[in-house]
Motif scaffolding. Structure first.
Motif, PDB file in Angstrom:
ATOM      1  N   UNK A  81       0.841  -1.477  -0.216  1.00 63.14           N
ATOM      2  CA  UNK A  81      -0.078   0.213   0.128  1.00 63.14           C
ATOM      3  C   UNK A  81       0.571   1.572  -0.386  1.00 63.14           C
ATOM      4  N   UNK A  82       2.435   1.555   1.027  1.00 58.71           N
ATOM      5  CA  UNK A  82       3.204   2.426   0.571  1.00 58.71           C
ATOM      6  C   UNK A  82       3.829   2.808  -0.246  1.00 58.71           C
ATOM      7  N   UNK A 116       3.440   6.223  -2.385  1.00 56.77           N
ATOM      8  CA  UNK A 116       4.439   7.132  -2.932  1.00 56.77           C
ATOM      9  C   UNK A 116       5.016   6.593  -4.742  1.00 56.77           C
ATOM     10  N   UNK A 117       3.770   5.529  -4.987  1.00 52.25           N
ATOM     11  CA  UNK A 117       3.924   6.108  -6.895  1.00 52.25           C
ATOM     12  C   UNK A 117       2.954   6.925  -7.227  1.00 52.25           C
ATOM     13  N   UNK A 118       1.999   6.539  -6.056  1.00 51.67           N
ATOM     14  CA  UNK A 118       0.928   8.389  -7.068  1.00 51.67           C
ATOM     15  C   UNK A 118       1.755   9.409  -6.255  1.00 51.67           C
ATOM     16  N   UNK A 119       2.061   9.655  -5.422  1.00 50.47           N
ATOM     17  CA  UNK A 119       3.162  11.126  -4.634  1.00 50.47           C
ATOM     18  C   UNK A 119       4.133  11.561  -6.282  1.00 50.47           C
ATOM     19  N   UNK A 120       5.207  10.037  -6.382  1.00 46.35           N
ATOM     20  CA  UNK A 120       5.985  10.232  -7.190  1.00 46.35           C
ATOM     21  C   UNK A 120       4.914  11.375  -8.952  1.00 46.35           C
ATOM     22  N   UNK A 145      10.206   5.112   5.172  1.00 41.91           N
ATOM     23  CA  UNK A 145       9.034   4.685   6.025  1.00 41.91           C
ATOM     24  C   UNK A 145       9.644   3.289   5.270  1.00 41.91           C
ATOM     25  N   UNK A 146       9.510   2.860   4.269  1.00 39.62           N
ATOM     26  CA  UNK A 146       9.039   1.757   3.377  1.00 39.62           C
ATOM     27  C   UNK A 146      10.881   0.746   3.824  1.00 39.62           C
ATOM     28  N   UNK A 147      12.165   1.622   3.631  1.00 36.16           N
ATOM     29  CA  UNK A 147      13.140   1.148   3.966  1.00 36.16           C
ATOM     30  C   UNK A 147      13.247   0.708   5.022  1.00 36.16           C
TER      31      UNK A 147
END
Lengths: 208, 237
Positions: free
Chosen positions: B47-48, B52-56, B70-72
């Protein structure tokens, strides 16, 4: 209750994998394990071995990748992705000049103009330098030609000064000898003392 | 991202080239771990990743970078563990993990929610590790190997058993060296499968999705790897 056929290693391993993944063990195998002590012992041994291998590997890498190191790694990743999707910044050179030309919307022609001016300046500099050197040589040559007979005359006709010339030759020889000696002598300070005690070929030859 | 999911080198088969031609494993089974698969609800990391993809895509890069942190944090330890077991060199493993995360962020646009993020990320990581192993093997043909791994071993054993007695330290170090050598002697595919299942905490189904091998093939490789290891280590790690 004793069974004639024990579980094959592969079946035992499947049981282990299923248990680890949180899946239910295949019912016939589970039943067999519950009934057969030998297979249950083999299964326990297998589980112990696999768990020990994993625990060993995990503790090793966890000891290396400490929380501090992981934090540093995270920062490093953040630094590296900082520039992703950002257009590269082009550094202009020379700064002031290019900035002015960009504002005058002649950014493409400016560098060429600068390069041409620099090349022209270099060419002019070389040309002026060469011509100056050439002039100096020509002037010197002319002066030498003009002075030529006067200079050569004392060498050719100064028979009276032969003694003086031979004295200066001897002085030159002595000077050159000293130079040779200095070159032959060791340059290391510690070896100079030893060198003083050692007879030299030159000295022996001179004595003979 | 598919461009990155290729070769494995040595006797390894291409990670990501599926035997069946499918892109990922079938529906999740009854296991708790299998719930991460497409038919079930996506996991938190997936989901995260979509966020992130959407934000990019929207161009909100600063926010995307923050979420990516957070993903890292979620996958870092596991990734380091896998990379270290693969490469046996802490510095190189560190670099491999960093590279994998940077690659993920750079290619986040090609991430599809149908894929569990963990599978996608691990494929990238494993490919990077395999490339490094390959180039190291090439390099080792010409250059005398350094003592990096020995230094790591020493650091690991020192850190792991700082308060233990020297004999125990030495035994632990010997045990690790023996185990690492045994794992290194595994066939390429067996090693990959064993690493992923054992140190990466992946199920055979997940490994199947990562490597493109059939699930039954994964099980066979895993079994053979375990049997070989038991033989090499004399039944004890």
């Amino acid at each position: 209750m004793r069974r004639t056929h024990h579980l094959h290693d592969e079946r035992l391993f499947d049981c282990y994998v299923a248990a680890r993944a949180g899946d239910a063990i295949d019912p016939p195998s589970a039943e067999h394990l519950a009934d057969c002590d030998d297979c249950a012992a083999r299964y326990t041994e297998l589980v112990q071995f696999m768990d020990a291998v994993r625990a060993e590997g995990e503790s090793e890498s966890d000891a290396i990748f400490t929380p501090d190191r992981l934090r540093a790694q995270q920062q490093q990743i953040a630094r590296r992705i900082e520039h992703v999707a950002r257009p590269a910044r082009v550094l202009s050179f020379p700064g002031q000049f290019v900035r002015r030309t960009i504002s005058a919307s002649t950014s493409r022609t400016a560098p060429r103009w600068v390069a041409a001016a620099a090349a022209a300046g270099l060419f002019i500099g070389i040309a002026v330098g060469a011509s100056f050197e050439w002039e100096t040589r020509v002037r010197e040559a002319q002066q030498t030609l003009a002075r030529g007979p006067q200079v050569r005359r004392p060498a050719m006709f100064a028979a009276g000064s032969t003694r003086a010339a031979s004295a200066s030759d001897a002085a030159d020889d002595a000077f050159l000898n000293e130079l040779e000696l200095a070159l032959e002598r060791p340059r290391t300070r510690e070896l100079v003392a030893f060198d003083e005690f050692t007879p030299h070929v030159r000295e022996v030859r001179d004595q003979q | 991202m598919n461009g990155d999911l290729r070769t494995v080198g040595d006797s390894d088969r291409a990670v990501g080239q599926h035997e069946s031609g499918q892109q990922h494993a079938g529906p999740g089974g009854g296991s708790a771990r299998a719930r991460r698969f497409p038919t079930a609800a996506p996991a938190e990391d997936s989901k995260l990743a979509v966020e992130i993809r959407t934000l990019v895509e929207r161009g909100e890069m600063d926010e995307a970078r923050e979420r990516f942190g957070e993903l890292v944090a979620m996958h870092q330890r596991r990734a380091s563990r896998i990379a270290f077991q693969y490469l046996r060199d802490a510095a190189e493993a560190d670099e491999a993990v960093q590279d994998a995360f940077v690659k993920v962020f750079t290619h986040i646009g090609s991430y599809r929610e149908a894929w569990p993020f963990e599978v996608w990320f691990t494929r990238i990581l494993i490919n990077g590790c395999l490339d490094r192993r390959k180039s190291r093997a090439r390099r080792d043909k010409w250059v005398v190997a350094g003592d990096a791994s020995l230094a790591d071993e020493a650091r690991a054993s020192a850190a792991a058993s700082r308060d233990a007695d020297p004999e125990r330290k030495l035994l632990a170090r010997e045990r690790r060296e023996k185990m690492a050598a045994a794992i290194d002697r595994l066939d390429g595919r067996q090693r990959t499968v064993f690493m992923l299942c054992h140190f990466g905490d992946c199920t055979p189904k997940e490994v199947s999705a990562m490597t493109g091998l059939n699930e039954s093939t994964v099980r066979v490789h895993l079994f053979r790897a375990a049997r070989k290891l038991r033989g090499l280590l004399g039944g004890k790690p």
